[in-house]
Design a protein around this motif. Structure first.
Motif, PDB file in Angstrom:
ATOM      1  N   VAL A   1       0.028   4.685   6.670  1.00  0.00           N
ATOM      2  CA  VAL A   1       0.953   6.285   5.918  1.00  0.00           C
ATOM      3  C   VAL A   1       2.138   6.836   6.707  1.00  0.00           C
ATOM      4  O   VAL A   1       2.608   7.715   6.232  1.00  0.00           O
ATOM      5  N   LEU A   2       2.681   6.377   8.141  1.00  0.00           N
ATOM      6  CA  LEU A   2       3.810   7.095   8.923  1.00  0.00           C
ATOM      7  C   LEU A   2       4.494   6.450   8.178  1.00  0.00           C
ATOM      8  O   LEU A   2       5.703   7.104   8.269  1.00  0.00           O
ATOM      9  N   VAL A   3       5.468   5.031   7.407  1.00  0.00           N
ATOM     10  CA  VAL A   3       6.487   4.657   6.834  1.00  0.00           C
ATOM     11  C   VAL A   3       6.519   5.913   5.456  1.00  0.00           C
ATOM     12  O   VAL A   3       7.415   6.291   4.801  1.00  0.00           O
ATOM     13  N   TYR A   4       5.177   5.374   4.247  1.00  0.00           N
ATOM     14  CA  TYR A   4       4.738   7.107   3.206  1.00  0.00           C
ATOM     15  C   TYR A   4       5.534   8.065   3.644  1.00  0.00           C
ATOM     16  O   TYR A   4       6.442   8.453   3.009  1.00  0.00           O
ATOM     17  N   ILE A   5       5.016   8.694   4.561  1.00  0.00           N
ATOM     18  CA  ILE A   5       5.000   9.860   5.540  1.00  0.00           C
ATOM     19  C   ILE A   5       6.832   9.898   5.586  1.00  0.00           C
ATOM     20  O   ILE A   5       7.899  10.971   5.191  1.00  0.00           O
ATOM     21  N   ALA A   6       7.559   8.898   6.282  1.00  0.00           N
ATOM     22  CA  ALA A   6       8.949   8.401   6.542  1.00  0.00           C
ATOM     23  C   ALA A   6      10.000   8.771   5.425  1.00  0.00           C
ATOM     24  O   ALA A   6      10.725   9.098   5.153  1.00  0.00           O
ATOM     25  N   LEU A   7       9.332   8.074   3.897  1.00  0.00           N
ATOM     26  CA  LEU A   7      10.095   7.799   3.354  1.00  0.00           C
ATOM     27  C   LEU A   7      10.388   9.184   2.405  1.00  0.00           C
ATOM     28  O   LEU A   7      11.111  10.381   1.912  1.00  0.00           O
ATOM     29  N   GLY A   8       9.479  10.302   2.285  1.00  0.00           N
ATOM     30  CA  GLY A   8       9.185  11.488   1.599  1.00  0.00           C
ATOM     31  C   GLY A   8      10.351  13.132   2.275  1.00  0.00           C
ATOM     32  O   GLY A   8      10.873  13.463   2.417  1.00  0.00           O
ATOM     33  N   ALA A   9      10.253  12.499   4.403  1.00  0.00           N
ATOM     34  CA  ALA A   9      10.603  13.298   4.895  1.00  0.00           C
ATOM     35  C   ALA A   9      12.261  13.921   4.523  1.00  0.00           C
ATOM     36  O   ALA A   9      12.770  14.068   4.765  1.00  0.00           O
ATOM     37  N   VAL A  10      12.394  12.181   4.238  1.00  0.00           N
ATOM     38  CA  VAL A  10      14.299  11.828   4.685  1.00  0.00           C
ATOM     39  C   VAL A  10      14.788  12.379   2.896  1.00  0.00           C
ATOM     40  O   VAL A  10      15.782  12.140   2.915  1.00  0.00           O
ATOM     41  N   GLY A  11      13.817  12.612   1.803  1.00  0.00           N
ATOM     42  CA  GLY A  11      14.107  13.647   0.883  1.00  0.00           C
ATOM     43  C   GLY A  11      13.583  12.507  -0.498  1.00  0.00           C
ATOM     44  O   GLY A  11      14.128  12.585  -1.380  1.00  0.00           O
ATOM     45  N   LEU A  12      13.653  10.928   0.125  1.00  0.00           N
ATOM     46  CA  LEU A  12      12.726   9.875  -0.829  1.00  0.00           C
ATOM     47  C   LEU A  12      11.739  10.896  -1.994  1.00  0.00           C
ATOM     48  O   LEU A  12      10.767  11.283  -1.472  1.00  0.00           O
ATOM     49  N   PRO A  13      11.880  11.211  -3.147  1.00  0.00           N
ATOM     50  CA  PRO A  13      10.464  11.078  -4.079  1.00  0.00           C
ATOM     51  C   PRO A  13       9.520  10.888  -4.127  1.00  0.00           C
ATOM     52  O   PRO A  13       9.586  10.246  -5.564  1.00  0.00           O
ATOM     53  N   VAL A  14       8.678  10.645  -3.264  1.00  0.00           N
ATOM     54  CA  VAL A  14       7.986   9.943  -3.175  1.00  0.00           C
ATOM     55  C   VAL A  14       6.320  10.464  -3.065  1.00  0.00           C
ATOM     56  O   VAL A  14       5.037  10.017  -2.894  1.00  0.00           O
TER      57      VAL A  14
ATOM     58  N   ALA B   1      -7.304   6.763   2.359  1.00  0.00           N
ATOM     59  CA  ALA B   1      -8.374   6.566   2.775  1.00  0.00           C
ATOM     60  C   ALA B   1      -8.181   4.386   2.541  1.00  0.00           C
ATOM     61  O   ALA B   1      -8.639   3.971   3.386  1.00  0.00           O
ATOM     62  N   LEU B   2      -7.842   4.781   1.337  1.00  0.00           N
ATOM     63  CA  LEU B   2      -7.595   2.568   0.724  1.00  0.00           C
ATOM     64  C   LEU B   2      -6.852   1.569   1.784  1.00  0.00           C
ATOM     65  O   LEU B   2      -7.160   0.999   2.545  1.00  0.00           O
ATOM     66  N   THR B   3      -5.768   2.235   2.491  1.00  0.00           N
ATOM     67  CA  THR B   3      -4.970   2.263   2.995  1.00  0.00           C
ATOM     68  C   THR B   3      -5.473   1.710   4.116  1.00  0.00           C
ATOM     69  O   THR B   3      -5.458   0.306   4.884  1.00  0.00           O
ATOM     70  N   GLY B   4      -6.151   2.939   4.921  1.00  0.00           N
ATOM     71  CA  GLY B   4      -6.751   2.648   6.292  1.00  0.00           C
ATOM     72  C   GLY B   4      -8.048   1.435   6.662  1.00  0.00           C
ATOM     73  O   GLY B   4      -7.902   1.087   7.131  1.00  0.00           O
ATOM     74  N   ALA B   5      -8.728   1.335   5.217  1.00  0.00           N
ATOM     75  CA  ALA B   5     -10.123   0.718   5.123  1.00  0.00           C
ATOM     76  C   ALA B   5      -9.343  -1.096   4.842  1.00  0.00           C
ATOM     77  O   ALA B   5      -9.759  -1.361   5.404  1.00  0.00           O
ATOM     78  N   LEU B   6      -8.565  -0.830   4.260  1.00  0.00           N
ATOM     79  CA  LEU B   6      -7.434  -2.205   3.688  1.00  0.00           C
ATOM     80  C   LEU B   6      -6.975  -2.850   5.055  1.00  0.00           C
ATOM     81  O   LEU B   6      -7.056  -3.754   5.546  1.00  0.00           O
ATOM     82  N   LEU B   7      -6.315  -2.079   6.015  1.00  0.00           N
ATOM     83  CA  LEU B   7      -4.869  -2.657   6.594  1.00  0.00           C
ATOM     84  C   LEU B   7      -5.568  -2.227   8.302  1.00  0.00           C
ATOM     85  O   LEU B   7      -5.392  -2.593   8.810  1.00  0.00           O
ATOM     86  N   GLY B   8      -6.738  -1.710   8.560  1.00  0.00           N
ATOM     87  CA  GLY B   8      -7.424  -0.970   9.968  1.00  0.00           C
ATOM     88  C   GLY B   8      -6.234  -0.649  10.636  1.00  0.00           C
ATOM     89  O   GLY B   8      -5.282   0.116  10.078  1.00  0.00           O
TER      90      GLY B   8
ATOM     91  N   VAL C   1       0.572  -1.599   0.269  1.00  0.00           N
ATOM     92  CA  VAL C   1      -0.229  -0.594  -0.857  1.00  0.00           C
ATOM     93  C   VAL C   1       0.875   1.191   0.269  1.00  0.00           C
ATOM     94  O   VAL C   1       0.262   2.395  -0.792  1.00  0.00           O
ATOM     95  N   THR C   2       2.082   1.526   0.856  1.00  0.00           N
ATOM     96  CA  THR C   2       3.194   2.463   0.912  1.00  0.00           C
ATOM     97  C   THR C   2       3.009   3.097  -1.142  1.00  0.00           C
ATOM     98  O   THR C   2       3.362   4.026  -0.956  1.00  0.00           O
ATOM     99  N   ALA C   3       3.562   1.339  -2.098  1.00  0.00           N
ATOM    100  CA  ALA C   3       4.002   1.935  -3.076  1.00  0.00           C
ATOM    101  C   ALA C   3       2.829   2.190  -3.776  1.00  0.00           C
ATOM    102  O   ALA C   3       3.398   3.105  -4.969  1.00  0.00           O
ATOM    103  N   VAL C   4       1.098   1.533  -3.437  1.00  0.00           N
ATOM    104  CA  VAL C   4       0.282   1.820  -4.219  1.00  0.00           C
ATOM    105  C   VAL C   4       0.128   3.672  -4.046  1.00  0.00           C
ATOM    106  O   VAL C   4      -0.021   4.673  -4.607  1.00  0.00           O
TER     107      VAL C   4
END
Length: 176
Positions: free
Chosen positions: A60-73, A45-52, A17-20
């Protein structure tokens, strides 16, 4: 062994879901108000609905952390803290709450709960986005509303309807 298999499955689902979400962030249409239309909120929203609530927020925190460290997400393959604290950062900062609401809504496996969770999550996201935009851009609340909520409200409702329709069968398939 069962608990270990569940953990591995959840880690894999978080990665998927992070990749999606990263892919959905790249589907962006620039708008004159400075806030682009993306499919990020659909993915969150789909992430929350699928994973609880628990694993949805973690993803979502993984996604934000990837972006925060500079990865182009983030949209247009951008990353870095400057995006999170920039004019559209309120949306990003509220993503965990959006996933949490969708996750709680999906947890009971009842459509009315999911609808309430998705509606609450999108309202939190739009409100946080507007207030942050207003604060960072030093504009009026009316101007922030016109830039951040007015062009997106109906589109966000349509995205949440799509999540409402897609999430339950996908969730059943994933967790059977």
């Amino acid at each position: 062994m069962q608990k270990q298999q569940q953990l591995v499955r959840n880690i894999c689902l978080i990665a998927v879901v992070t990749a999606v979400t990263i892919v959905c962030a790249q589907i962006a249409i620039p708008l004159p108000g400075g806030v682009p239309f993306t499919l990020q909120t659909f993915a969150i929203a789909l992430t929350g609905a699928l994973l609880g609530p628990k694993y949805g927020v973690v993803a979502v925190l993984v996604y934000i952390a990837l972006g925060a460290v500079g990865l182009p997400v983030f949209q247009n393959w951008t990353g870095g803290l400057h995006i999170i604290v920039g004019p559209t950062g309120g949306f990003i900062m509220s993503f965990p709450l959006m996933a949490l609401c969708a996750g709680f809504g999906a947890q009971k496996n009842k459509r009315p709960h999911l609808a309430i969770g998705l509606g609450t999550g999108v309202m939190i996201n739009l409100t946080a986005g507007m207030l942050w935009f207003w604060f960072i851009m030093s504009t009026t609340l009316q101007a922030a509303f016109m830039a951040v909520i007015a062009p997106f409200f109906l589109v966000e409702v349509a995205k949440m309807v799509a999540v409402f329709l897609i999430a339950p069968p996908v969730r059943r398939a994933v967790y059977r």
